[in-house]
Scaffold this motif. Structure first.
Motif, PDB file in Angstrom:
ATOM      1  N   THR A  55      -3.904   3.154   2.775  1.00 53.94           N
ATOM      2  CA  THR A  55      -4.886   3.342   1.712  1.00 53.94           C
ATOM      3  C   THR A  55      -5.711   2.089   1.474  1.00 53.94           C
ATOM      4  OG1 THR A  55      -3.248   2.684   0.053  1.00 53.94           O
ATOM      5  CG2 THR A  55      -3.427   5.041   0.546  1.00 53.94           C
ATOM      6  N   ASP A  56      -5.268   0.950   2.004  1.00 51.51           N
ATOM      7  CA  ASP A  56      -5.977  -0.319   1.791  1.00 51.51           C
ATOM      8  C   ASP A  56      -5.717  -1.230   2.978  1.00 51.51           C
ATOM      9  OD1 ASP A  56      -6.957  -2.818   0.980  1.00 51.51           O
ATOM     10  OD2 ASP A  56      -6.365  -2.523  -1.103  1.00 51.51           O
ATOM     11  N   SER A  65      -3.605  11.787   0.651  1.00 48.71           N
ATOM     12  CA  SER A  65      -2.907  11.106   1.743  1.00 48.71           C
ATOM     13  C   SER A  65      -2.368   9.763   1.276  1.00 48.71           C
ATOM     14  CB  SER A  65      -3.847  10.893   2.934  1.00 48.71           C
ATOM     15  OG  SER A  65      -4.224  12.128   3.501  1.00 48.71           O
ATOM     16  N   THR A  66      -1.213   9.391   1.794  1.00 57.18           N
ATOM     17  CA  THR A  66      -0.579   8.131   1.435  1.00 57.18           C
ATOM     18  C   THR A  66      -0.344   7.290   2.686  1.00 57.18           C
ATOM     19  OG1 THR A  66       1.593   9.196   1.566  1.00 57.18           O
ATOM     20  CG2 THR A  66       0.542   9.109  -0.606  1.00 57.18           C
ATOM     21  N   SER A  67      -0.040   6.028   2.478  1.00 56.23           N
ATOM     22  CA  SER A  67       0.164   5.116   3.603  1.00 56.23           C
ATOM     23  C   SER A  67       1.437   5.476   4.360  1.00 56.23           C
ATOM     24  CB  SER A  67       0.265   3.673   3.096  1.00 56.23           C
ATOM     25  OG  SER A  67      -0.911   3.284   2.426  1.00 56.23           O
ATOM     26  N   GLN A  78     -12.054   8.222   2.854  1.00 61.26           N
ATOM     27  CA  GLN A  78     -12.060   8.623   1.456  1.00 61.26           C
ATOM     28  C   GLN A  78     -11.655  10.079   1.272  1.00 61.26           C
ATOM     29  OE1 GLN A  78     -12.562   6.418  -1.139  1.00 61.26           O
ATOM     30  NE2 GLN A  78     -11.751   8.148  -2.328  1.00 61.26           N
ATOM     31  N   THR A 107       0.819  -1.215   0.000  1.00 59.88           N
ATOM     32  CA  THR A 107       0.000   0.000   0.000  1.00 59.88           C
ATOM     33  C   THR A 107       0.851   1.263   0.000  1.00 59.88           C
ATOM     34  OG1 THR A 107      -0.255   0.461   2.388  1.00 59.88           O
ATOM     35  CG2 THR A 107      -1.611  -1.312   1.452  1.00 59.88           C
ATOM     36  N   ASN A 114      -9.538  11.748   2.958  1.00 62.74           N
ATOM     37  CA  ASN A 114      -8.082  11.826   3.033  1.00 62.74           C
ATOM     38  C   ASN A 114      -7.435  11.329   1.745  1.00 62.74           C
ATOM     39  OD1 ASN A 114      -9.140  11.484   5.932  1.00 62.74           O
ATOM     40  ND2 ASN A 114      -7.053  12.190   6.258  1.00 62.74           N
ATOM     41  N   LEU A 115      -8.014  10.253   1.198  1.00 57.87           N
ATOM     42  CA  LEU A 115      -7.489   9.732  -0.059  1.00 57.87           C
ATOM     43  C   LEU A 115      -7.674  10.757  -1.173  1.00 57.87           C
ATOM     44  CD1 LEU A 115      -8.805   6.051   0.118  1.00 57.87           C
ATOM     45  CD2 LEU A 115      -6.547   6.932   0.769  1.00 57.87           C
ATOM     46  N   ASN A 116      -8.835  11.406  -1.180  1.00 57.74           N
ATOM     47  CA  ASN A 116      -9.094  12.427  -2.193  1.00 57.74           C
ATOM     48  C   ASN A 116      -8.113  13.597  -2.070  1.00 57.74           C
ATOM     49  OD1 ASN A 116     -11.253  10.891  -3.053  1.00 57.74           O
ATOM     50  ND2 ASN A 116     -12.801  12.123  -2.003  1.00 57.74           N
TER      51      ASN A 116
END
Length: 266
Positions: free
Chosen positions: A146-147, A205-207, A198, A114, A200-202
């Motif tokens: 992220t996953d 943001s990264t792992s 979501q 991830t 944060n992902l938008n």
């Protein structure tokens, strides 16, 4: 909980890659009751943060072109080369090939599927951190990912971790990580995994893995940190059944967290 009786898969070392070791030392020794001890001229600027004469973390210069300042969590392994093979089989990548650090031990650094960086430490002369779970020392490790499902599958394959999912409301799930044989007094939790929301992902943001340092006064320590140039990501906040916590970035951008545990826990 963390201990210094390290077993495979448990956190046993923590270091900071910094663009300026001197600036990092100035910051962290002003926030915590830490002292800096150089590892010597042959160590290329690497050295140890100590509290009461015991090593609680380490710091060294960034070694990769374009690398961002960050804390790296190391997990115990009896065989760094064997772990390297497991990482690749499970879909991770090798950032630093297994290498000897004088006679202290053997390390390797990886990235999970991830995108989160982590490392392993195979002890020889240096077993690992000399103090954890005390004020101003490492007390928890946490992966924002992220996953979460992919991360859990990967770390189980590499370290045989087990998990306990806890609902945090609003469809948020926090996963507590344990290693076989880890922990004390029935408390095997050593860290957590949390799916990035979501939004944060938008926002890009990264792992990442980040450390939690115990504190006797979260607010006061946060104030010292911001006074020394840190940026607040999450202000001091009460987490029911957990304690009072805050998350910050140090002046060079490395994220870390503070926590005063809930005295009613346990």
């Amino acid at each position: 909980m963390l201990t210094t009786d390290f077993v495979p898969g448990t956190p046993n070392w923590l270091d900071l890659g910094a663009p300026s070791v001197d600036a990092a030392v100035a910051f962290y020794t002003s926030v915590f009751d830490w002292q800096f001890q150089s590892a010597g001229p042959e160590a290329g600027g690497y050295g140890f943060f100590q509290r009461g004469g015991k090593t609680v973390a380490a710091v060294g210069p960034l070694m990769e072109e374009g690398a961002a300042s960050s804390w790296t969590t190391y997990f115990h392994t009896p065989d760094a080369d064997g772990t390297r093979a497991q990482v690749e089989r499970a879909g991770g990548t090798v950032r630093v090939e297994p290498m000897d650090v004088f006679t202290a031990g053997r390390l390797a650094q990886f990235t999970d599927p991830t995108g989160a960086d982590f490392a392993v430490w195979q002890p020889r002369d240096t077993g690992g951190l000399e103090m954890v779970m005390e004020p101003e020392t490492l007390c928890w490790t946490e992966l924002y990912t992220t996953d979460a499902a992919a991360a859990k599958g990967f770390y189980t394959a590499v370290f045989s971790w087990t998990y306990e999912d806890m609902s945090m409301g609003d469809d948020l799930v926090y996963t507590v990580v344990s290693s076989p044989g880890g922990g004390t007094e029935g408390d095997t939790g050593q860290g957590g995994i949390m799916q990035l929301p979501q939004e944060n992902l938008n926002a890009g943001s990264t792992s990442e893995w980040h450390p939690y340092f115990a504190t006797e006064d979260c607010d006061a320590t946060c104030t010292r940190a911001t006074g020394a140039g840190a940026k607040v990501l999450i202000p001091p906040t009460d987490a029911p059944g957990v304690g009072r916590l805050a998350m910050l970035k140090d002046p060079a951008g490395a994220p870390f967290a503070l926590i005063k545990g809930d005295p009613n826990m346990g």
